[in-house]
Enzyme design. Structure first.
Site, short mmCIF file in Angstrom:
data_model
loop_
_atom_site.label_atom_id
_atom_site.label_comp_id
_atom_site.label_asym_id
_atom_site.label_seq_id
_atom_site.Cartn_x
_atom_site.Cartn_y
_atom_site.Cartn_z
N ILE A 68 0.95 -1.14 0.06
CA ILE A 68 -0.01 0.07 0.15
C ILE A 68 0.82 1.39 -0.03
O ILE A 68 0.38 2.34 -0.12
CB ILE A 68 -1.00 0.04 1.36
CG1 ILE A 68 -0.31 0.07 2.50
CG2 ILE A 68 -2.00 -1.00 1.29
CD1 ILE A 68 -1.00 0.20 4.06
N GLY A 110 7.90 3.64 1.90
CA GLY A 110 8.27 4.71 2.73
C GLY A 110 9.56 4.92 2.49
O GLY A 110 10.49 4.26 1.68
N ALA A 111 10.20 5.71 3.21
CA ALA A 111 11.74 6.51 3.10
C ALA A 111 12.79 5.29 3.26
O ALA A 111 13.73 5.21 2.96
CB ALA A 111 12.03 7.63 3.85
N TYR A 112 12.25 4.27 4.22
CA TYR A 112 13.08 3.19 4.67
C TYR A 112 12.70 1.75 4.39
O TYR A 112 13.15 1.03 4.75
CB TYR A 112 13.60 3.40 6.07
CG TYR A 112 14.36 4.71 6.55
CD1 TYR A 112 15.51 4.74 6.42
CD2 TYR A 112 13.38 5.79 6.94
CE1 TYR A 112 16.43 6.19 6.55
CE2 TYR A 112 14.00 6.94 7.23
CZ TYR A 112 15.59 6.97 6.89
OH TYR A 112 16.08 8.16 7.05
N ALA A 148 9.24 -0.67 2.65
CA ALA A 148 7.99 -0.90 2.06
C ALA A 148 6.88 -1.21 3.11
O ALA A 148 6.99 -1.64 3.92
CB ALA A 148 7.58 -1.96 0.84
N VAL A 149 5.53 -0.65 2.71
CA VAL A 149 4.35 -0.91 3.74
C VAL A 149 3.42 -1.95 3.08
O VAL A 149 2.79 -1.55 1.78
CB VAL A 149 3.74 0.50 4.06
CG1 VAL A 149 2.89 0.18 5.18
CG2 VAL A 149 4.94 1.36 4.67
N LYS A 198 5.57 -2.85 8.23
CA LYS A 198 6.52 -1.80 7.56
C LYS A 198 7.86 -2.67 7.64
O LYS A 198 8.25 -2.93 8.66
CB LYS A 198 6.61 -0.45 8.25
CG LYS A 198 7.84 0.26 7.65
CD LYS A 198 7.59 1.58 8.55
CE LYS A 198 8.66 2.66 7.89
NZ LYS A 198 8.56 3.99 8.47
N ASP A 201 10.72 14.79 11.54
CA ASP A 201 10.07 14.85 10.37
C ASP A 201 8.61 14.82 10.15
O ASP A 201 7.90 13.83 9.79
CB ASP A 201 10.53 13.19 9.85
CG ASP A 201 10.41 13.21 8.26
OD1 ASP A 201 10.34 14.19 7.42
OD2 ASP A 201 10.17 11.81 7.78
#
Length: 835
Positions: free
Chosen positions: A486, A489-491, A493-494, A507, A602
């Protein structure tokens, strides 16, 4: 046939070794620079002259310890003693480097020699004798006019061999010279004046006589402050007899190197002026003596004599002298020496008289000082008497004031009695109030104990989260199928999944980088310890694979709703007001957390998620930092030197410039989110865009997101002004989150709730996190169980009586302890008060 010369250029020959060497003895003090400078200026111009820097340091008999003691070298290992000697040698060489550079700048050859000895004078004399050094320069110590003790320069001069000339330099000038016995003439320069000393003997055939004279001078003192007179021995004239001759000297060994600097030169000149009469008496005699000595020197240059012969011949004439003539010459020389001895003794006597006169002047000056001090003491005594009279007057005034104060105290006593009676009546009322408060205190004590227990559990270093096996996560995500993905992210996948009959989000961090591993540990540590209605709930984790399991948020992120991704409906303005307050409440909770504040770093719309009731929760705390509080500041400021971390346009400019992070950094990001809630525009240049429109209502209404409905102009302008204050460039110009921002947003939230109720026409539905999973109703006393979920206390206690597993995950519970969730309880109470 001639050959042409070879065209190959031969290398230049090496510079010839110095023909003469000058030794410069240094102590390493601040005055050593003047000694070196004088030696360079004096001898460097003579041509091929080399210099040797000589430094003497004491013998090493012990080695110091870190405790400040010293251990004899006989009790220390040889390698330690050797290392300590090398350290001392290195320190000496480092101390001599500045002086060596002075020679290098003048392009003069220089050699450094460090000797270990407890006798400085003997060590220098030994070095000079071994290398046959004929010139040495030493530093002279400052001496008082009344000083009669020999200094180190006098001792060194006394021990120097006869063939070496000793130059004593004081204050950058030549103080005195002890010439060698081989010098024909010795010239002493003092501040531009010259004094020439000529030996009474002559060179040439009288070299044997000069050697004998050198041995005689080795045991005699040479006062360098007065002209040096040296006489040569004459051989015996008749038989085996000889005429002994002694060199007359003024002073003793202690005054051998008397300093002739500027101050002492003035003293000597005053002595010479005071002794004019005495000098006039012996000047003609001295002149007559000098004439006779010159005649004897000219005649002796033509003599030839044997070792112990009783006669001699004139060179060129061959005439034998008689015994009577030799006796006459010896008699004349004896008279001259006697007269010279008398003259020198007279000079010494005059010199001592002048010393006593100087001491008398010193005593007179001390007496004058004592008289001045006596006068000052008398004046001070008068001042003290005057002050005593003034103090007596003040004492009388104080007595009068004391009488007035007593009268005032009597009046106050009467007032006190009246107040006491009033206090008695108030005490009776207070006792009745105490009886009413006792029950409240008991309840407060019980609540305090529960709160302390909760704080101790939350502050525990043990991580409080559900541990999921990697196989469970793989099965729930269908081996991380792209269909369940879905977001990215920066670090990592989700993925959306279903774990233990609960819809969740997984995550997975990319564990290839060390920084990602650190980010995972930070996120796991923070989320496992905190619980808040507006923070994304951590359901569990798989630390071995870097996977985090969150609760699923049905309505995605705030960014998707603002920009209507996938044609999602826009958020009305009153929902945006409420979301602003919820995000601020979450930030206050993070910043005030104990024992360490938490900075998000952030914060942006993409990290604010919405559940099915559009309740906002702050997520993605992977960049969060738990920092120490500055004890010197009332508002904590955190200093963390690091490169800027976060998202462009939301990063604090002060953090980008200085690298210092604080709670003000999150306030800047929050201000940008408020501007986007109002305008639904990208963050780039948004601050300037809103500032330009604040001057006019028409322009301000144009920049608002028209899809949000009819904005209340007064409250909206208040929110925009608050957002601009949050985005000030300097952190100290931004408002405080708890004391200024949150109260303002609470007022706006009340306006939004009224508008929402009127818009929907029905009563507000409770947020989902207010609902107990067991009762399916709003919780009355929310508590956190060991599985991390919140339940109503009565419902979970009934469940635990019959089960040992979690109602949500069906996994075994390691503990049946319940922790009150005071934050959620407060939110439920506020929600109920607004209904």
């Amino acid at each position: 046939m001639s050959r042409s010369p070879d065209k190959l250029a031969l290398p230049p020959p090496p510079p010839p070794p110095p023909s003469r060497t000058v030794v410069v003895a240094l102590s390493g003090s601040s005055k050593s620079k003047y000694v070196v400078t004088w030696a360079i200026e004096k001898f460097a111009t003579e041509g091929n002259v080399g210099f040797k820097l000589l430094h003497i340091h004491p013998m090493i008999t012990s080695v110091p310890t870190p405790m400040g003691n010293a251990i004899p070298i006989s009790e220390v290992r040889d390698d330690v003693v050797t290392a300590y000697r090398q350290e001392i040698l290195w320190q000496s060489e480092e101390m001599l480097k500045p002086y060596t550079k002075l020679f290098v700048r003048r392009k003069v050859a220089v050699e450094v020699l460090v000797i270990e000895s407890d006798n400085v004078a003997a060590a220098i004399a030994e070095e000079v004798t071994r290398d046959s050094i004929d010139r040495i320069v030493i530093g002279g110590s400052s001496r008082s006019f009344f000083s009669r003790k020999a200094d180190i320069c006098s001792v060194i001069s006394a021990l120097m061999p006869n063939f070496c000339t000793v130059y004593v330099v004081s204050k950058g000038k030549l103080s005195c010279v002890r010439p060698s016995d081989s010098d024909g003439n010795a010239t002493i320069r003092e501040d531009g004046s010259e004094r020439t000393n000529s030996s009474s003997g002559s060179s040439g055939p009288t070299s044997d006589s000069s050697d004998v004279m050198s041995s005689a001078h080795d045991s005699q003192s040479r006062p360098l402050s007065l002209p040096v007179r040296r006489m040569q021995h004459f051989p015996a004239i008749a038989g085996q007899a000889s005429v002994p001759m002694e060199t007359s000297s003024v002073g003793s060994d202690e005054t051998r190197c008397m300093s002739l600097d500027a101050e002492e030169a003035r003293d000597v000149s005053s002595i010479n002026r005071s002794s004019t009469d005495t000098t006039s008496r012996w000047t003609p005699r001295r002149r007559d003596y000098e004439e006779r000595k010159e005649a004897m020197s000219s005649s002796s240059s033509n003599r030839e004599y044997g070792n112990f012969g009783t006669r001699f011949s004139w060179s060129g004439m061959g005439v034998d002298t008689t015994h009577s003539r030799a006796s006459q010459q010896a008699s004349n020389m004896s008279d001259a020496l006697s007269e010279q001895s008398y003259t020198d003794n007279q000079v010494n006597l005059n010199f001592e008289v002048e010393k006593l006169r100087a001491e008398l002047r010193h005593v007179q000056e001390m007496y004058a000082v004592a008289q001045t001090e006596t006068f000052d003491a008398s004046r001070k005594l008068g001042e003290l008497n005057q002050r005593r009279l003034e103090e007596a007057i003040k004492l009388e005034e104080l007595k009068l004031k004391e009488y007035e104060a007593r009268e005032l105290a009597e009046k106050e006593k009467q007032n006190f009695e009246k107040a006491r009676r009033d206090a008695e009546s108030m005490r009776e009322r207070a006792e009745r109030e105490i009886a009413q408060r006792r029950e409240a205190e008991r309840k407060s004590a019980r609540d305090t104990k529960e709160k302390e227990k909760l704080e101790g559990t939350l502050g525990s270093p043990q991580l409080q989260y559900q541990h999921f096996a990697w196989e469970e996560i793989m099965a729930a995500t269908s081996s991380f199928s792209e269909e369940l993905k879905i977001g990215m992210g920066a670090y990592g996948a989700v993925y959306k999944c279903n774990l233990h009959h609960t819809t969740a989000v997984v995550k997975v961090l990319q564990s290839a980088e060390n920084q990602l591993s650190k980010q995972f540990q930070q996120e796991l540590e923070i989320l496992s310890k905190i619980r808040h209605p507006h923070l994304v709930l951590l359901l569990g984790a798989c630390p071995e694979q870097g996977a985090l399991v969150y609760e699923y948020m049905e309505n995605g992120s705030l960014e998707d709703r603002l920009f209507q991704v996938n044609n999602s409906p826009p958020l009305p303005w009153f929902e945006r007001f409420r979301i602003a307050w919820e995000v601020a409440a979450a930030l206050v909770f993070l910043h005030k957390s104990k024992p360490k504040p938490i900075i998000h770093r952030d914060l942006k719309p993409a990290n604010i998620l919405l559940d099915h009731n559009f309740v906002s929760k702050v997520g993605d705390v992977g960049l969060s930092t738990m920092v120490q509080v500055d004890p010197l500041s009332t508002k904590f400021t955190i200093y963390k030197q690091t490169s800027p971390v976060g998202t462009l346009c939301y990063i604090d400019p002060e953090y980008q410039r200085t690298g210092r992070i604080s709670s003000k950094s999150d306030i800047y990001s929050f201000g940008m989110i408020l501007l986007q809630l109002l305008t639904a525009k990208p963050a780039i240049a948004l601050t300037h865009f809103v500032e330009s429109a604040m001057d006019s209502n028409d322009e301000f209404l144009k920049i608002l997101d028209q899809k949000a409905g009819n904005w209340p102009i007064e409250e909206t302008r208040e929110l925009a002004a608050l957002a601009l204050c949050c985005t000030e460039l300097r952190g100290k110009d931004r408002p405080d989150l708890k004391d200024q921002i949150l109260p303002a947003l609470e007022n706006l939230k009340k306006v939004a709730e009224k508008a929402r109720n009127s818009f929907s026409g029905v009563s507000t539905q409770p947020p989902t996190h207010f609902i107990c999973p067991l009762l399916k109703d709003v919780m009355n006393e929310p508590c956190v169980a060991a599985d991390g979920y919140t339940y109503d206390r009565h419902a979970i206690e009934e469940w635990l009586k019959e089960h040992n597993t979690s109602p949500m995950t069906d996994s075994p519970l390691h503990s049946k302890n319940l922790l009150p969730n005071y934050t959620l309880y407060t939110a439920i109470m506020e929600w109920r008060s607004t209904r």
